[in-house]
Design a protein around this motif. Structure first.
Motif, mmCIF file in Angstrom:
data_model
loop_
_atom_site.group_PDB
_atom_site.id
_atom_site.type_symbol
_atom_site.label_atom_id
_atom_site.label_comp_id
_atom_site.label_asym_id
_atom_site.label_seq_id
_atom_site.Cartn_x
_atom_site.Cartn_y
_atom_site.Cartn_z
ATOM 1 N N ALA A 37 0.843 -1.190 0.000
ATOM 2 C CA ALA A 37 0.000 0.000 0.000
ATOM 3 C C ALA A 37 0.881 1.244 0.000
ATOM 4 O O ALA A 37 1.861 1.326 0.734
ATOM 5 N N SER A 38 0.514 2.194 -0.839
ATOM 6 C CA SER A 38 1.211 3.489 -0.840
ATOM 7 C C SER A 38 0.272 4.606 -0.395
ATOM 8 O O SER A 38 0.598 5.781 -0.506
ATOM 9 N N GLY A 39 -0.884 4.215 0.120
ATOM 10 C CA GLY A 39 -1.850 5.187 0.588
ATOM 11 C C GLY A 39 -3.107 4.500 1.075
ATOM 12 O O GLY A 39 -3.235 3.274 1.013
ATOM 13 N N VAL A 40 -4.047 5.287 1.537
ATOM 14 C CA VAL A 40 -5.339 4.775 1.983
ATOM 15 C C VAL A 40 -6.115 4.178 0.805
ATOM 16 O O VAL A 40 -6.781 3.156 0.929
ATOM 17 N N LEU A 41 -6.019 4.849 -0.347
ATOM 18 C CA LEU A 41 -6.683 4.393 -1.558
ATOM 19 C C LEU A 41 -5.680 3.741 -2.490
ATOM 20 O O LEU A 41 -4.474 4.001 -2.430
ATOM 21 N N SER A 42 -6.171 2.896 -3.384
ATOM 22 C CA SER A 42 -5.292 2.272 -4.367
ATOM 23 C C SER A 42 -4.985 3.266 -5.484
ATOM 24 O O SER A 42 -5.681 4.274 -5.665
ATOM 25 N N THR A 43 -3.964 2.967 -6.234
ATOM 26 C CA THR A 43 -3.487 3.877 -7.275
ATOM 27 C C THR A 43 -4.481 4.052 -8.410
ATOM 28 O O THR A 43 -4.331 4.980 -9.215
ATOM 29 N N ARG A 44 -5.507 3.216 -8.504
ATOM 30 C CA ARG A 44 -6.467 3.305 -9.605
ATOM 31 C C ARG A 44 -7.682 4.170 -9.267
ATOM 32 O O ARG A 44 -8.584 4.310 -10.084
ATOM 33 N N VAL A 45 -7.695 4.754 -8.092
ATOM 34 C CA VAL A 45 -8.781 5.662 -7.710
ATOM 35 C C VAL A 45 -8.391 7.077 -8.123
ATOM 36 O O VAL A 45 -7.301 7.541 -7.781
ATOM 37 N N PRO A 46 -9.235 7.786 -8.864
ATOM 38 C CA PRO A 46 -8.867 9.126 -9.346
ATOM 39 C C PRO A 46 -8.448 10.091 -8.239
ATOM 40 O O PRO A 46 -7.646 11.000 -8.477
ATOM 41 N N GLN A 47 -8.959 9.910 -7.020
ATOM 42 C CA GLN A 47 -8.627 10.826 -5.925
ATOM 43 C C GLN A 47 -7.473 10.296 -5.054
ATOM 44 O O GLN A 47 -7.241 10.777 -3.941
ATOM 45 N N TYR A 48 -6.741 9.329 -5.550
ATOM 46 C CA TYR A 48 -5.592 8.759 -4.828
ATOM 47 C C TYR A 48 -4.519 9.809 -4.591
ATOM 48 O O TYR A 48 -4.280 10.686 -5.431
ATOM 49 N N THR A 49 -3.842 9.712 -3.443
ATOM 50 C CA THR A 49 -2.650 10.516 -3.183
ATOM 51 C C THR A 49 -1.561 9.607 -2.624
ATOM 52 O O THR A 49 -1.847 8.680 -1.848
ATOM 53 N N ASP A 50 -0.323 9.854 -3.017
ATOM 54 C CA ASP A 50 0.812 9.023 -2.615
ATOM 55 C C ASP A 50 1.209 9.345 -1.171
ATOM 56 O O ASP A 50 1.631 10.465 -0.863
ATOM 57 N N GLN A 51 1.066 8.366 -0.287
ATOM 58 C CA GLN A 51 1.423 8.527 1.122
ATOM 59 C C GLN A 51 2.524 7.546 1.532
ATOM 60 O O GLN A 51 2.676 7.225 2.714
ATOM 61 N N SER A 52 3.276 7.059 0.544
ATOM 62 C CA SER A 52 4.256 6.004 0.800
ATOM 63 C C SER A 52 5.304 6.421 1.832
ATOM 64 O O SER A 52 5.756 5.588 2.631
ATOM 65 N N SER A 53 5.705 7.703 1.843
ATOM 66 C CA SER A 53 6.712 8.143 2.819
ATOM 67 C C SER A 53 6.186 8.031 4.248
ATOM 68 O O SER A 53 6.938 7.734 5.182
ATOM 69 N N LYS A 54 4.887 8.238 4.418
ATOM 70 C CA LYS A 54 4.295 8.139 5.754
ATOM 71 C C LYS A 54 4.107 6.686 6.187
ATOM 72 O O LYS A 54 3.948 6.407 7.385
ATOM 73 N N LEU A 55 4.095 5.780 5.208
ATOM 74 C CA LEU A 55 3.888 4.365 5.504
ATOM 75 C C LEU A 55 5.196 3.580 5.510
ATOM 76 O O LEU A 55 5.189 2.353 5.571
ATOM 77 N N ALA A 56 6.324 4.281 5.462
ATOM 78 C CA ALA A 56 7.629 3.615 5.429
ATOM 79 C C ALA A 56 7.872 2.830 6.717
ATOM 80 O O ALA A 56 7.457 3.252 7.808
ATOM 81 N N TYR A 57 8.550 1.700 6.598
ATOM 82 C CA TYR A 57 8.885 0.865 7.751
ATOM 83 C C TYR A 57 9.855 1.614 8.649
ATOM 84 O O TYR A 57 10.939 2.015 8.225
ATOM 85 N N ASN A 58 9.462 1.823 9.917
ATOM 86 C CA ASN A 58 10.286 2.592 10.849
ATOM 87 C C ASN A 58 10.052 2.072 12.265
ATOM 88 O O ASN A 58 9.342 2.691 13.065
ATOM 89 N N PRO A 59 10.628 0.911 12.572
ATOM 90 C CA PRO A 59 10.384 0.329 13.905
ATOM 91 C C PRO A 59 10.860 1.215 15.047
ATOM 92 O O PRO A 59 10.294 1.166 16.142
#
Length: 538
Positions: free
Chosen positions: A332-354
């Motif tokens: 996942a790179s966001g709450v929505l999948s990349t095929r939703v027109p209102q998608y936004t890239d949140q991958s930096s916020k979802l990065a693995y950071n134990p």
């Protein structure tokens, strides 16, 4: 001033950019369009639906999708709304009235005509079934429905209490696919589930053998194709067959031995073997809400923002994909999948950071115990998660290992489907549940996160995030696409920033076709279309 939309409907030859390997309408030596007609196309699937009326259930909808058409369509590449059975539309009264101008000459397979009265009959029936709890998705699309006016034989006006910015996209969804009045008048909801419906689509249900197969016959007079379709007119094949093959190894073996033409739910371990044999893989991410963890806010542990944020940054999504899924799956790179027109890239916020997870728990007073699992005020940091699908075992056990490293005891257990349904019911004792949900539109956020619509919030009798709820109410009424997208982005950022949910992976639709099978494509949100399929005759 009403907004008017008029577009020429055309048959497009564009192929969705999300398809990684084409299932091939590409011609081969000696192929002509005339040679594609005739014969049958057989599909192996792991499970049959419990209901063949897609207006009553969204699960395993291949039969219903092949039988019904929609008023509008969503371009499989861009997500743009396209005309289909409705040739044009107007938005009036600030988004509370939608006037549809319908295509003439369309008929159902029982020869009943398609007209404005049919639209009223369908929508009124969805609302009535919704009151009985039998049409949850279709009736939800029609929330606030006041009725349909029959302006003339081929003009219908649908009225709502409030503006419905997502309604045009909802008209592309198969739960709102148009069915014949005879089905509604003559069959009970239970009979529709057992026997299917009469539609205006390219195929007609011929026979259903429970737990064995469903056979569809093509309509020879079909002439009002989806604008996504690769050719005009009737389907190439005479017969479309869905065979139940629960075991993945048997499905793969049947494809490799040319006993069937296509399979779904392709195992990761068999991808390379299938491709080496000449089989073709067609894949796309489903458009909608990604597979995410959702929390029970009535429980002190999962209501703790520090715990939720620790789970969000304590999961290594890429490791999960690399270990348990295929090369066509994606974290996942966001709450929505990349095929939703209102998608936004949140991958930096979802990065693995134990380390961030540990710091959040430290600050909240969760202290590591002798076995590494944290405690606070005598309470062990343990959460329960249940699943039923064997395919979920490996990735969930990996999540368990990852979260243990930051001091969270993520307890997973496998149960039956019936037990899982009971566990996930409102007012029950669950801690965390997970699921994706398909709909390539911002209103999927409403279905997922609004206390008035979300099934996972049902029964909690609280609003855990009033700011999100307020923005959801605004975006569902906002008719300006750019303003609506910005509201959707704000909502997605709030969800991730506060770990109101934890996105994990995009769910992929993966299909394999035999070397001599062609023409299958994946539309939005990601379901297969069989109108263009054909098989080499030599």
């Amino acid at each position: 001033m009403p907004i008017k939309f008029y577009r020429e409907r055309k048959i497009t030859s564009s192929i969705s950019a999300t398809i990684v390997l084409l299932a091939g309408s590409a011609a081969h030596a000696g192929d002509t369009e005339a040679s594609r007609y005739g014969g049958s196309f057989t599909v192996g699937i792991p499970v049959f639906t419990i209901c063949y009326d897609g207006s009553q259930t969204p699960f395993v909808p291949y039969v219903h999708h092949s039988v019904v058409d929609n008023l509008l369509e969503q371009d499989k590449k861009t997500g743009q709304i396209l005309p289909w059975l409705a040739e044009s539309y107007e938005i009036q009264n600030e988004g509370t009235r939608y006037v549809l101008h319908l295509k003439k000459g369309v008929t159902f397979s029982n020869r009943q005509p398609f007209n404005a009265a049919v639209i009223k009959t369908n929508f009124d029936n969805h609302v009535e079934l919704g009151k009985l709890g039998k049409s949850p998705q279709a009736s939800a699309y029609l929330a606030g429905y006041l009725g349909t006016d029959i302006v003339d034989d081929y003009t219908a006006a649908i009225n709502f209490k409030i503006p419905k910015a997502g309604f045009l996209q909802a008209l592309t969804e198969k739960p709102l696919g148009i069915i014949a009045p005879q089905t509604i008048a003559d069959k009970t909801p239970e009979e529709r589930c057992a026997e299917g419906v009469i539609g205006s689509g390219p195929y007609v249900i011929s026979s259903i053998v429970e737990d064995q197969e469903v056979v569809l016959k093509s309509r020879q007079d079909y002439a009002w194709n989806s604008p996504n379709q690769e050719h005009s007119g009737r389907p190439y094949v005479d017969e479309l067959v869905f065979k139940l093959i629960p075991e993945s190894g048997v499905r793969v073996g049947s494809l490799l031995s040319n006993q069937i033409d296509a399979i779904t739910s392709v195992p990761a371990l068999d991808i390379d073997r299938l491709e080496a044999s000449g089989s073709k893989l067609t894949t796309a991410s489903f458009g909608g809400s990604v597979y995410s963890f959702f929390f029970n806010y009535t429980k002190p542990i999962t209501a703790d923002a520090a715990v939720r944020k620790a789970i969000l940054t304590g999961i290594d999504r890429q490791e999960i994909i690399d270990t348990a899924y295929t090369k066509y799956d994606h974290p996942a790179s966001g709450v929505l999948s990349t095929r939703v027109p209102q998608y936004t890239d949140q991958s930096s916020k979802l990065a693995y950071n134990p380390e961030a997870s540990r710091k959040a728990l430290d600050a909240a007073g969760w202290v590591a115990g002798p076995d590494g699992i944290r405690e606070k005020d005598g309470t062990r940091l343990a959460v329960k998660f249940k699943y039923s699908d064997e395919a979920d075992k490996a990735p969930l056990e990996l999540v368990q290992q990852q979260l243990r490293k930051v001091g969270i005891d993520f307890q997973v257990s496998q149960v039956t489907r019936a037990e899982l349904t009971l566990w996930e019911a409102p007012n029950k004792d669950w801690d965390i549940i997970a699921a994706p949900l398909t709909r390539p539109d911002a209103d999927i956020l409403l279905s997922r996160y609004h206390p008035g619509y979300s099934w996972w919030l049902g029964g909690q009798n609280l609003d855990p995030y009033p700011q999100v709820t307020s923005l959801l109410d605004q975006q569902t009424k906002e008719l300006d696409p750019s303003k609506r997208k910005q509201l959707a982005i704000e909502i997605q950022d709030l969800i991730v920033d506060n770990a109101y949910a934890v996105p994990v992976r995009e769910v992929a639709s993966i299909w394999a076709l035999a070397p001599n099978a062609h023409g299958l494509w994946l539309g939005l949100p990601g379901f297969p279309n069989f109108s263009d399929v054909w098989v080499d005759k030599d």
